[in-house]
Design a protein around this motif. Structure first.
Motif, PDB file in Angstrom:
ATOM      1  N   GLY A 101      47.733 -58.974   5.810  1.00 34.61           N
ATOM      2  CA  GLY A 101      48.708 -58.051   6.368  1.00 34.61           C
ATOM      3  C   GLY A 101      48.743 -57.865   7.864  1.00 34.61           C
ATOM      4  O   GLY A 101      49.518 -57.033   8.362  1.00 34.61           O
ATOM      5  N   TYR A 102      47.959 -58.604   8.643  1.00 37.06           N
ATOM      6  CA  TYR A 102      47.991 -58.461  10.102  1.00 37.06           C
ATOM      7  C   TYR A 102      49.097 -59.339  10.696  1.00 37.06           C
ATOM      8  O   TYR A 102      49.347 -60.451  10.222  1.00 37.06           O
ATOM      9  CB  TYR A 102      46.645 -58.840  10.717  1.00 37.06           C
ATOM     10  N   LEU A 103      49.739 -58.822  11.724  1.00 33.10           N
ATOM     11  CA  LEU A 103      50.793 -59.550  12.423  1.00 33.10           C
ATOM     12  C   LEU A 103      50.214 -60.099  13.725  1.00 33.10           C
ATOM     13  O   LEU A 103      49.761 -59.333  14.581  1.00 33.10           O
ATOM     14  CB  LEU A 103      51.980 -58.629  12.708  1.00 33.10           C
ATOM     15  N   LEU A 104      50.208 -61.417  13.849  1.00 33.75           N
ATOM     16  CA  LEU A 104      49.597 -62.079  15.000  1.00 33.75           C
ATOM     17  C   LEU A 104      50.683 -62.724  15.857  1.00 33.75           C
ATOM     18  O   LEU A 104      51.582 -63.378  15.344  1.00 33.75           O
ATOM     19  CB  LEU A 104      48.617 -63.160  14.533  1.00 33.75           C
ATOM     20  N   HIS A 117      55.818 -66.302  19.043  1.00 31.63           N
ATOM     21  CA  HIS A 117      56.014 -66.454  17.599  1.00 31.63           C
ATOM     22  C   HIS A 117      55.070 -65.495  16.893  1.00 31.63           C
ATOM     23  O   HIS A 117      53.907 -65.356  17.291  1.00 31.63           O
ATOM     24  CB  HIS A 117      55.715 -67.887  17.159  1.00 31.63           C
ATOM     25  N   VAL A 118      55.557 -64.838  15.851  1.00 30.26           N
ATOM     26  CA  VAL A 118      54.738 -63.888  15.090  1.00 30.26           C
ATOM     27  C   VAL A 118      54.531 -64.417  13.677  1.00 30.26           C
ATOM     28  O   VAL A 118      55.478 -64.857  13.017  1.00 30.26           O
ATOM     29  CB  VAL A 118      55.397 -62.496  15.037  1.00 30.26           C
ATOM     30  N   THR A 119      53.288 -64.412  13.241  1.00 29.62           N
ATOM     31  CA  THR A 119      52.975 -64.850  11.886  1.00 29.62           C
ATOM     32  C   THR A 119      52.183 -63.764  11.161  1.00 29.62           C
ATOM     33  O   THR A 119      51.542 -62.911  11.795  1.00 29.62           O
ATOM     34  CB  THR A 119      52.174 -66.170  11.901  1.00 29.62           C
ATOM     35  N   LEU A 120      52.243 -63.793   9.843  1.00 29.70           N
ATOM     36  CA  LEU A 120      51.624 -62.775   9.003  1.00 29.70           C
ATOM     37  C   LEU A 120      50.412 -63.353   8.288  1.00 29.70           C
ATOM     38  O   LEU A 120      50.494 -64.422   7.667  1.00 29.70           O
ATOM     39  CB  LEU A 120      52.643 -62.263   7.978  1.00 29.70           C
ATOM     40  N   ASN A 136      43.614 -57.855  19.397  1.00 30.39           N
ATOM     41  CA  ASN A 136      43.704 -57.953  20.853  1.00 30.39           C
ATOM     42  C   ASN A 136      45.066 -57.451  21.336  1.00 30.39           C
ATOM     43  O   ASN A 136      45.891 -56.976  20.548  1.00 30.39           O
ATOM     44  CB  ASN A 136      43.371 -59.368  21.346  1.00 30.39           C
ATOM     45  N   THR A 137      45.307 -57.566  22.622  1.00 31.17           N
ATOM     46  CA  THR A 137      46.496 -56.997  23.239  1.00 31.17           C
ATOM     47  C   THR A 137      47.787 -57.394  22.551  1.00 31.17           C
ATOM     48  O   THR A 137      48.720 -56.590  22.436  1.00 31.17           O
ATOM     49  CB  THR A 137      46.559 -57.438  24.725  1.00 31.17           C
ATOM     50  N   TYR A 138      47.866 -58.629  22.066  1.00 31.31           N
ATOM     51  CA  TYR A 138      49.112 -59.161  21.518  1.00 31.31           C
ATOM     52  C   TYR A 138      49.164 -59.159  19.990  1.00 31.31           C
ATOM     53  O   TYR A 138      50.174 -59.579  19.413  1.00 31.31           O
ATOM     54  CB  TYR A 138      49.322 -60.595  22.030  1.00 31.31           C
ATOM     55  N   SER A 139      48.116 -58.712  19.341  1.00 30.72           N
ATOM     56  CA  SER A 139      48.079 -58.740  17.867  1.00 30.72           C
ATOM     57  C   SER A 139      47.519 -57.424  17.339  1.00 30.72           C
ATOM     58  O   SER A 139      46.460 -57.375  16.710  1.00 30.72           O
ATOM     59  CB  SER A 139      47.240 -59.930  17.375  1.00 30.72           C
ATOM     60  N   ARG A 140      48.270 -56.352  17.573  1.00 28.94           N
ATOM     61  CA  ARG A 140      47.803 -55.009  17.241  1.00 28.94           C
ATOM     62  C   ARG A 140      48.725 -54.341  16.223  1.00 28.94           C
ATOM     63  O   ARG A 140      49.063 -53.165  16.338  1.00 28.94           O
ATOM     64  CB  ARG A 140      47.709 -54.152  18.497  1.00 28.94           C
ATOM     65  N   ALA A 141      49.121 -55.093  15.204  1.00 28.30           N
ATOM     66  CA  ALA A 141      50.011 -54.529  14.194  1.00 28.30           C
ATOM     67  C   ALA A 141      49.622 -55.011  12.806  1.00 28.30           C
ATOM     68  O   ALA A 141      49.060 -56.098  12.637  1.00 28.30           O
ATOM     69  CB  ALA A 141      51.460 -54.900  14.492  1.00 28.30           C
ATOM     70  N   HIS A 142      49.946 -54.181  11.809  1.00 27.02           N
ATOM     71  CA  HIS A 142      49.685 -54.487  10.406  1.00 27.02           C
ATOM     72  C   HIS A 142      50.878 -53.972   9.608  1.00 27.02           C
ATOM     73  O   HIS A 142      51.538 -53.006  10.004  1.00 27.02           O
ATOM     74  CB  HIS A 142      48.387 -53.798   9.966  1.00 27.02           C
ATOM     75  N   VAL A 143      51.145 -54.607   8.495  1.00 29.48           N
ATOM     76  CA  VAL A 143      52.334 -54.233   7.722  1.00 29.48           C
ATOM     77  C   VAL A 143      52.240 -52.830   7.136  1.00 29.48           C
ATOM     78  O   VAL A 143      53.262 -52.193   6.857  1.00 29.48           O
ATOM     79  CB  VAL A 143      52.602 -55.249   6.596  1.00 29.48           C
ATOM     80  N   PHE A 191      42.121 -50.366  10.046  1.00 28.62           N
ATOM     81  CA  PHE A 191      42.707 -51.466  10.813  1.00 28.62           C
ATOM     82  C   PHE A 191      41.612 -52.290  11.479  1.00 28.62           C
ATOM     83  O   PHE A 191      41.739 -53.509  11.625  1.00 28.62           O
ATOM     84  CB  PHE A 191      43.655 -50.909  11.876  1.00 28.62           C
ATOM     85  N   TRP A 192      40.524 -51.628  11.886  1.00 26.58           N
ATOM     86  CA  TRP A 192      39.458 -52.281  12.648  1.00 26.58           C
ATOM     87  C   TRP A 192      38.290 -52.713  11.779  1.00 26.58           C
ATOM     88  O   TRP A 192      37.228 -53.089  12.300  1.00 26.58           O
ATOM     89  CB  TRP A 192      38.974 -51.342  13.753  1.00 26.58           C
TER      90      TRP A 192
END
Length: 396
Positions: A61-64, A54-57, A119-126, A135-136
Motif C-alpha cells: 500500500g505505499y506510494l513510491l 512516476h508513481v507506483t504502488l 523519504n521526501t518523495y515517498s511519504r504516502a500510503h493508500v 506508517f513507519w
C-alpha cells in the motif's frame, strides 16, 4: 525537542568546537549554488535534461515516486537506488558534468531514480497517514521485498524489456540482496547489478554508529533516542540549522562537514565543499527508526538476517526464536562490488565476506584512493575518474 534534533546539534557542536571561529558565524556564503532550493525534477530540468515523475504502488500500500531522465525510444533502462536517509536527488547533485545520472543519460540510457518509502518523495500510503506510527513500521526488509519489486516491475512493464542494470548505493544494495534472496524472480528482471559501498555484512563497521549495536535489542532505549516512528526527516528545522549554522563563508574549515565525516570516514581531499548547501537541502530525507535498529542488529550479530523482534515475537512471525538469514545462494546474476578502503560503513572485509557468500563470484573493484569513504561514491570531486568511468566501461 526530539532526540534526533539533539543528535544533529551535538554533531554540529563537535564540528564547531574543532574548527570554528564563532566571530564568523553569521558571515554568509558569497555565491550560493543555484541548486540549493530545488527538488530533484527541478535540478534535472535546470541542467537541460527532460525529467518525469512516476508513481507506483507497493503490494502493502505505499506510494513510491520515481524520477526519470527518459532516453530515446528503445533505449536500455538503468535503475539507480539511493542509500539510507537519501533520495533520488543524491544522483544529480554533482551537476551535469559529474553526476552519475547525467553521465548515464549522456551515454543514451533511460535513467530511473528510485525513492524508498518514508523519504521526501515517498511519504504516502493508500490507507495509513504518515502521522500514524503504523506508517513507519518498516525496515530495509520491507523496502527489499516490496519497494524494489514495485519499482522494477513498473519499469519493466512500461519498457516491455528487462533492465540493463541495477546500481545501488549503501542501503540500495542492502535492499537489493534482500529482494534477490527473497524474491529471486524479480531479480531475474535485471541483467546485471553494481553495488556501490555494499552494506550487507556489518561486523567490521568502524563508524561510531557501531556503539548503538549493544542497544539494538533494547527497544525502549533505542526509541527514546530516535523516536518510535520517523527518523530524521527533511524538515524546516533541519533546513534552518543547515542554512544559518553550517553554511557560511568559512564552512570550508570543517564547520559541519565533520558531522558527515565522523559517521562515514574522513576524506577532506575528495569532499566538494561547494556542494554542502545542496546536500543539506536534501539530506537527511527521512526513514524509519526501525530501519536504523535493523542495521544496529546486523552490526551486533555480524549476520545478514531479518528483523529481530525478540524470541517471543519471533516465534509468532518466523516460527523460530531467531530471525531467519537471507539465503544469498539464490543469487546467480552478474554482480560487481565497489568498495573504498576508508569506508567506515562498508568495510572491505565485510565486502569480501559478501563475495564469498555469493554462489557466482562477483567482480570486486577497490577504489584506487586510500582515503575514499562512504559518501565519496556519490559526491567525491574525482568520482568520475575513480568510480564512474570504470562503471560506465563495464556497462558498455
Amino acid at each position: 525537542m526530539k532526540a534526533q534534533l539533539v543528535i544533529f546539534l551535538s554533531l554540529c557542536a563537535v564540528s564547531f568546537a574543532i574548527s570554528f571561529d564563532f566571530r564568523k558565524l553569521f558571515l554568509r556564503n558569497k555565491k550560493p549554488n543555484p541548486n540549493n532550493e530545488l527538488n530533484t525534477l527541478q535540478m534535472i530540468r535546470r541542467e537541460g535534461y527532460p525529467a518525469e515523475a512516476h508513481v507506483t504502488l507497493t503490494e502493502d500500500g505505499y506510494l513510491l515516486t520515481m524520477h526519470r531522465i527518459p532516453g530515446k525510444p528503445g533505449s536500455p533502462a538503468i535503475f539507480l537506488q539511493h542509500g539510507v536517509l537519501g533520495s533520488s536527488a543524491d544522483w544529480v547533485m554533482l551537476g551535469k558534468e559529474k553526476a552519475l545520472a547525467y553521465l548515464l543519460a549522456n551515454q543514451g540510457y533511460d535513467v530511473w531514480l528510485g525513492n524508498f518509502r518514508g523519504n521526501t518523495y515517498s511519504r504516502a500510503h493508500v490507507s495509513i497517514s504518515q502521522e500514524d506510527l503504523k506508517f513507519w513500521d518498516f525496515s530495509w526488509h520491507e523496502s527489499g521485498i516490496y519497494d524494489l519489486p514495485a519499482m522494477i516491475t513498473y519499469i519493466v512493464k512500461l519498457k516491455e524489456n528487462f533492465l540493463k542494470a541495477y546500481i545501488g548505493f549503501s542501503m540500495g544494495t542492502t535492499c537489493f540482496y534482500v529482494m534477490a534472496s527473497e524474491r529471486p524472480q524479480i531479480a531475474r528482471l535485471l541483467q546485471s547489478t553494481y553495488s556501490l559501498a555494499p552494506v550487507v555484512f556489518m561486523e567490521h563497521v568502524t563508524s561510531p554508529l557501531r556503539y548503538l549495536a549493544p542497544l539494538a535489542d533494547d527497544y525502549k532505549v533505542i526509541f527514546s533516542l530516535f523516536g518510535e516512528g520517523e527518523f530524521l526527516p527533511q524538515n524546516y528545522v533541519v533546513k534552518f540549522l543547515s542554512k544559518y549554522l553550517c553554511i557560511t563563508q568559512y564552512w570550508e574549515e570543517r564547520i559541519c562537514v565533520n558531522s558527515l565525516f565522523i559517521l562515514v570516514g574522513f576524506d577532506r581531499a575528495q569532499f566538494n565543499y561547494t556542494l554542502l548547501p545542496v546536500i543539506l537541502n536534501h539530506t537527511p530525507a527521512g526513514t524509519s527508526s526501525k530501519t536504523l535498529i535493523h542495521y544496529a542488529q546486523g552490526i551486533k550479530s555480524g549476520e545478514f538476517k531479518q528483523y529481530n523482534y525478540g524470541a517471543k515475537r519471533n516465534m509468532e512471525v518466523y516460527n523460530s526464536s531467531e530471525p531467519p538469514k537471507y539465503n544469498l545462494s539464490k543469487i546467480t546474476m552478474p554482480i560487481t562490488l565497489f568498495c573504498g578502503n576508508n569506508d567506515w560503513l562498508s568495510s572491505p572485509i565485510d565486502v569480501m565476506q559478501l563475495s564469498n557468500e555469493l554462489p557466482e563470484k562477483p567482480i570486486i573493484y577497490k577504489v584506487p584512493f586510500a582515503k575514499f569513504n562512504h559518501i565519496d561514491f556519490l559526491w567525491a570531486i574525482d568520482a568520475f575518474e575513480l568510480v564512474y568511468k570504470k562503471l560506465l566501461d563495464m556497462l558498455n
